[in-house]
Write a protein that holds these residues in place. Sequence first.
Motif, PDB file in Angstrom:
ATOM      1  N   ALA A  13      -7.132   4.223   9.838  1.00 34.30           N
ATOM      2  CA  ALA A  13      -6.723   3.417   8.683  1.00 34.30           C
ATOM      3  C   ALA A  13      -7.845   2.466   8.247  1.00 34.30           C
ATOM      4  CB  ALA A  13      -5.462   2.628   9.020  1.00 34.30           C
ATOM      5  N   ALA A  17     -10.436   1.418   4.308  1.00 32.67           N
ATOM      6  CA  ALA A  17     -10.985   0.189   3.724  1.00 32.67           C
ATOM      7  C   ALA A  17     -12.498   0.314   3.565  1.00 32.67           C
ATOM      8  CB  ALA A  17     -10.653  -1.009   4.611  1.00 32.67           C
ATOM      9  N   THR A  42      -9.086   2.326  -6.298  1.00 31.86           N
ATOM     10  CA  THR A  42      -7.693   2.583  -5.933  1.00 31.86           C
ATOM     11  C   THR A  42      -7.464   4.082  -5.715  1.00 31.86           C
ATOM     12  OG1 THR A  42      -7.073   0.671  -7.272  1.00 31.86           O
ATOM     13  CG2 THR A  42      -5.297   2.133  -6.586  1.00 31.86           C
ATOM     14  N   SER A  45      -8.874   5.045  -2.454  1.00 34.41           N
ATOM     15  CA  SER A  45      -7.998   4.568  -1.390  1.00 34.41           C
ATOM     16  C   SER A  45      -6.873   5.577  -1.119  1.00 34.41           C
ATOM     17  CB  SER A  45      -7.424   3.208  -1.797  1.00 34.41           C
ATOM     18  OG  SER A  45      -6.755   2.594  -0.730  1.00 34.41           O
ATOM     19  N   GLU A  46      -6.278   6.082  -2.184  1.00 38.08           N
ATOM     20  CA  GLU A  46      -5.183   7.048  -2.047  1.00 38.08           C
ATOM     21  C   GLU A  46      -5.640   8.339  -1.369  1.00 38.08           C
ATOM     22  OE1 GLU A  46      -2.208   6.319  -2.499  1.00 38.08           O
ATOM     23  OE2 GLU A  46      -2.428   4.481  -3.662  1.00 38.08           O
ATOM     24  N   ARG A  49      -6.760   7.853   2.259  1.00 39.67           N
ATOM     25  CA  ARG A  49      -5.634   7.645   3.163  1.00 39.67           C
ATOM     26  C   ARG A  49      -4.881   8.954   3.401  1.00 39.67           C
ATOM     27  NH1 ARG A  49      -3.045   3.863   0.956  1.00 39.67           N
ATOM     28  NH2 ARG A  49      -4.255   2.220   1.936  1.00 39.67           N
ATOM     29  N   ASP A  93       5.069  13.109  -9.132  1.00 34.62           N
ATOM     30  CA  ASP A  93       5.406  11.745  -8.734  1.00 34.62           C
ATOM     31  C   ASP A  93       6.708  11.716  -7.946  1.00 34.62           C
ATOM     32  OD1 ASP A  93       3.196  10.574  -9.701  1.00 34.62           O
ATOM     33  OD2 ASP A  93       4.093   9.743 -11.516  1.00 34.62           O
ATOM     34  N   LYS A  99       6.261   9.072   4.661  1.00 34.65           N
ATOM     35  CA  LYS A  99       7.076   7.901   4.361  1.00 34.65           C
ATOM     36  C   LYS A  99       6.582   7.165   3.121  1.00 34.65           C
ATOM     37  CE  LYS A  99       6.499   6.434   8.522  1.00 34.65           C
ATOM     38  NZ  LYS A  99       6.362   6.277   9.938  1.00 34.65           N
ATOM     39  N   GLY A 100       5.733   7.851   2.338  1.00 39.34           N
ATOM     40  CA  GLY A 100       5.123   7.180   1.189  1.00 39.34           C
ATOM     41  C   GLY A 100       5.998   7.185  -0.048  1.00 39.34           C
ATOM     42  N   LEU A 101       5.438   6.633  -1.116  1.00 42.65           N
ATOM     43  CA  LEU A 101       6.137   6.620  -2.403  1.00 42.65           C
ATOM     44  C   LEU A 101       5.939   7.950  -3.132  1.00 42.65           C
ATOM     45  CD1 LEU A 101       5.109   3.067  -3.683  1.00 42.65           C
ATOM     46  CD2 LEU A 101       7.340   3.713  -2.803  1.00 42.65           C
ATOM     47  N   ARG A 103       3.247   8.865  -4.721  1.00 47.17           N
ATOM     48  CA  ARG A 103       2.567   8.649  -5.993  1.00 47.17           C
ATOM     49  C   ARG A 103       1.056   8.643  -5.871  1.00 47.17           C
ATOM     50  NH1 ARG A 103       7.492   7.269  -7.300  1.00 47.17           N
ATOM     51  NH2 ARG A 103       8.074   7.363  -9.483  1.00 47.17           N
ATOM     52  N   GLY A 104       0.570   8.884  -4.652  1.00 44.73           N
ATOM     53  CA  GLY A 104      -0.869   8.800  -4.412  1.00 44.73           C
ATOM     54  C   GLY A 104      -1.672   9.832  -5.185  1.00 44.73           C
ATOM     55  N   GLY A 107      -1.122   9.603  -9.023  1.00 45.62           N
ATOM     56  CA  GLY A 107      -1.705   8.338  -9.459  1.00 45.62           C
ATOM     57  C   GLY A 107      -3.224   8.423  -9.496  1.00 45.62           C
ATOM     58  N   ALA A 108      -3.810   8.961  -8.436  1.00 43.73           N
ATOM     59  CA  ALA A 108      -5.274   9.083  -8.366  1.00 43.73           C
ATOM     60  C   ALA A 108      -5.787   9.905  -9.545  1.00 43.73           C
ATOM     61  CB  ALA A 108      -5.688   9.725  -7.040  1.00 43.73           C
TER      62      ALA A 108
ATOM     63  N   THR B 161     -10.080  -5.192   7.036  1.00 44.37           N
ATOM     64  CA  THR B 161      -8.751  -4.643   6.836  1.00 44.37           C
ATOM     65  C   THR B 161      -7.672  -5.549   7.392  1.00 44.37           C
ATOM     66  OG1 THR B 161      -8.888  -3.446   8.877  1.00 44.37           O
ATOM     67  CG2 THR B 161      -9.551  -2.282   6.893  1.00 44.37           C
ATOM     68  N   ASP B 184      -4.208  -2.453   5.255  1.00 39.02           N
ATOM     69  CA  ASP B 184      -4.207  -1.140   5.895  1.00 39.02           C
ATOM     70  C   ASP B 184      -3.697  -1.158   7.330  1.00 39.02           C
ATOM     71  OD1 ASP B 184      -5.934   0.735   3.964  1.00 39.02           O
ATOM     72  OD2 ASP B 184      -6.682  -1.306   3.934  1.00 39.02           O
ATOM     73  N   THR B 216      -7.351  -4.569  -3.889  1.00 38.80           N
ATOM     74  CA  THR B 216      -6.810  -3.267  -4.295  1.00 38.80           C
ATOM     75  C   THR B 216      -5.313  -3.194  -4.066  1.00 38.80           C
ATOM     76  OG1 THR B 216      -8.879  -2.320  -3.499  1.00 38.80           O
ATOM     77  CG2 THR B 216      -7.135  -0.778  -4.086  1.00 38.80           C
ATOM     78  N   ASP B 218      -2.822  -0.442  -3.994  1.00 39.19           N
ATOM     79  CA  ASP B 218      -2.559   0.991  -4.052  1.00 39.19           C
ATOM     80  C   ASP B 218      -1.111   1.234  -3.636  1.00 39.19           C
ATOM     81  OD1 ASP B 218      -2.580   0.511  -1.372  1.00 39.19           O
ATOM     82  OD2 ASP B 218      -4.427   1.606  -0.962  1.00 39.19           O
ATOM     83  N   THR B 219      -0.742   2.497  -3.433  1.00 40.86           N
ATOM     84  CA  THR B 219       0.672   2.775  -3.127  1.00 40.86           C
ATOM     85  C   THR B 219       1.116   2.116  -1.825  1.00 40.86           C
ATOM     86  OG1 THR B 219       0.056   4.857  -2.062  1.00 40.86           O
ATOM     87  CG2 THR B 219       0.716   4.979  -4.362  1.00 40.86           C
ATOM     88  N   GLN B 223       4.106  -0.432  -1.746  1.00 38.09           N
ATOM     89  CA  GLN B 223       5.259  -0.158  -0.900  1.00 38.09           C
ATOM     90  C   GLN B 223       5.567  -1.346   0.012  1.00 38.09           C
ATOM     91  OE1 GLN B 223       4.812   3.110   1.836  1.00 38.09           O
ATOM     92  NE2 GLN B 223       6.929   3.729   1.554  1.00 38.09           N
ATOM     93  N   THR B 251      -3.945  -0.775 -13.317  1.00 42.78           N
ATOM     94  CA  THR B 251      -4.060   0.207 -12.250  1.00 42.78           C
ATOM     95  C   THR B 251      -2.686   0.597 -11.704  1.00 42.78           C
ATOM     96  OG1 THR B 251      -6.189  -0.754 -11.659  1.00 42.78           O
ATOM     97  CG2 THR B 251      -5.168   0.675 -10.031  1.00 42.78           C
ATOM     98  N   ASN B 254      -0.963   2.933 -14.048  1.00 42.38           N
ATOM     99  CA  ASN B 254      -1.520   4.285 -13.905  1.00 42.38           C
ATOM    100  C   ASN B 254      -1.010   4.986 -12.653  1.00 42.38           C
ATOM    101  OD1 ASN B 254      -4.873   4.108 -15.358  1.00 42.38           O
ATOM    102  ND2 ASN B 254      -2.874   4.476 -16.244  1.00 42.38           N
ATOM    103  N   LEU B 255      -0.886   4.218 -11.585  1.00 43.84           N
ATOM    104  CA  LEU B 255      -0.392   4.800 -10.337  1.00 43.84           C
ATOM    105  C   LEU B 255       1.034   5.317 -10.507  1.00 43.84           C
ATOM    106  CD1 LEU B 255      -1.347   2.585  -7.265  1.00 43.84           C
ATOM    107  CD2 LEU B 255      -1.932   4.968  -7.643  1.00 43.84           C
ATOM    108  N   GLY B 256       1.736   4.713 -11.444  1.00 43.59           N
ATOM    109  CA  GLY B 256       3.118   5.122 -11.661  1.00 43.59           C
ATOM    110  C   GLY B 256       4.085   4.394 -10.748  1.00 43.59           C
TER     111      GLY B 256
END
Lengths: 134, 286
Positions: A13, A17, A42, A45-46, A49, A93, A99-101, A103-104, A107-108, B161, B184, B216, B218-219, B223, B251, B254-256
């Motif tokens: 993880a 960063a 951003t 990052s998606e 990750r 989407d 366990k994410g949303l 949207r990575g 979104g990216a 981080t 993170d 940043t 991000d998702t 979350q 941003t 855009n990510l939604g």
Amino acid sequence: MEDGRTAVTLASAQDVAYAREAAKRAMTEIGASTVRRTKFVTAVSEIARNAVIYGRGGRIVFEIREQGGVRSVVAECSDRGPGIADVAMALTDGYSTGKGLGRGLGGAKRLVDRFEIRSSETTGTVVILESRAR
Amino acid sequence: MAKEVTTGSVLVEDFDRVLSGWLKVQASENVKRTDLVSAKESEKQSRDLLAALADVAPEAATADGFDLSDAQWAPVREALEEIAENRTERGVSAAEMGWFIASLKQPFFEILHEELGETSAELMREIWSATRIVDQVALYAIETLVQKREAIIERQRGEMTEVSAPVVKIWDRIVTVPLIGTLDSFRAQTVMENLLDAIVQWEAEIAIIDITGVSTVDTLVAQHLLKTASAVRLMGSECVICGISPKIAQTVVNLGVDLPNITTRVDLQSGLAYAFRRIGVAAGER
Ligand SMILES: Nc1ncnc2c1ncn2[C@@H]1O[C@H](COP(=O)(O)OP(=O)(O)OP(=O)(O)O)[C@@H](O)[C@H]1O
Ligand SMILES: [Mg+2]
């Protein structure tokens, strides 16, 4: 970034960063606006990750290019994971096998000027992101 | 009131109170790391930094959008460099460095609250100005520490981080937590737990999460904010997220990612104005 290329190994993880830092530095170097920079960082990052969580880790390489007098940063992220069976589905989407949303990926794609993805069970997943300075 | 009370005047005129308050918070918040830095060293570092701030801040921090890299801030930067140098050698982490500086907010807020208690509009303005100064100093301190460390081991940048996030009671029933760094690592969980504990401890009705220091969103961060906000709501309190800059807003769109039912404000000042209004303190939101 002397020769215009930086590589970041993605294993944990914390490396995500580190990838963001490298993305930020590259975008700053080409003189991108802060909005463009923030969007690109951003997106990186998606994707980074995802490579750590789903792709068993990998590597992301940043390169500065120039075309028609406009500079851009290209990031190529590759992993050694199981690949994505249904890329179109993964880009939707709200779709997440974790366990994410979910949207990575989508979104990216919306955050950069160019988005490419190749994935297979044998080669893992490769995502290319590109953002221009303007 | 004979004279106007400001963050700058508190720094100069209540120097000893700020210092002793800060040292007390350092001890209680466990940010002192007496195992790494002796109490005496900590006290000297705290005093030197405060003295530099008292010299510079009253003049230099008045301008909107002041920048710690400006020439006039040199004494503060020097004090920070020295502290970072010393703490890098001792192996203090970036997060601990952030806590060390950020814990300076508490004594500031207490003194300002005491002196300006009846006039909340001024209090709000000064809390905002104290926050800006302390946050800038904390960010600079973290960056300096990381740079010094990078010289030792390049990869230590990963330390960034760790998020640094002391919860501060700003007013009766209002707590605030500034997030500095990124989310993170596992610390994200700790931040949420600290905030929920603080809500119980101080019977807070409003929790303000200030994300100005998060570069940043991000998702993962989104979350985390969503989870924290619903936990806060489950406890019967309300969550306000502030510090969403225009570039972050674009941003996130855009990510939604949607932040439904979460009150958001552009900066801490408007977040505070909202909070004051919610708990019925007349301050007026502009
Ligand atoms: N590098 C990868 N290797 C294998 N599978 C992947 C990879 N990247 C994404 N996926 C799959 O695609 C799904 C969608 O990815 P996406 O980034 O959009 O959402 P998420 O990671 O689940 O959640 P979020 O990114 O919103 O936190 C993932 O749940 C995962 O199943
Ligand atoms: Mg993802």
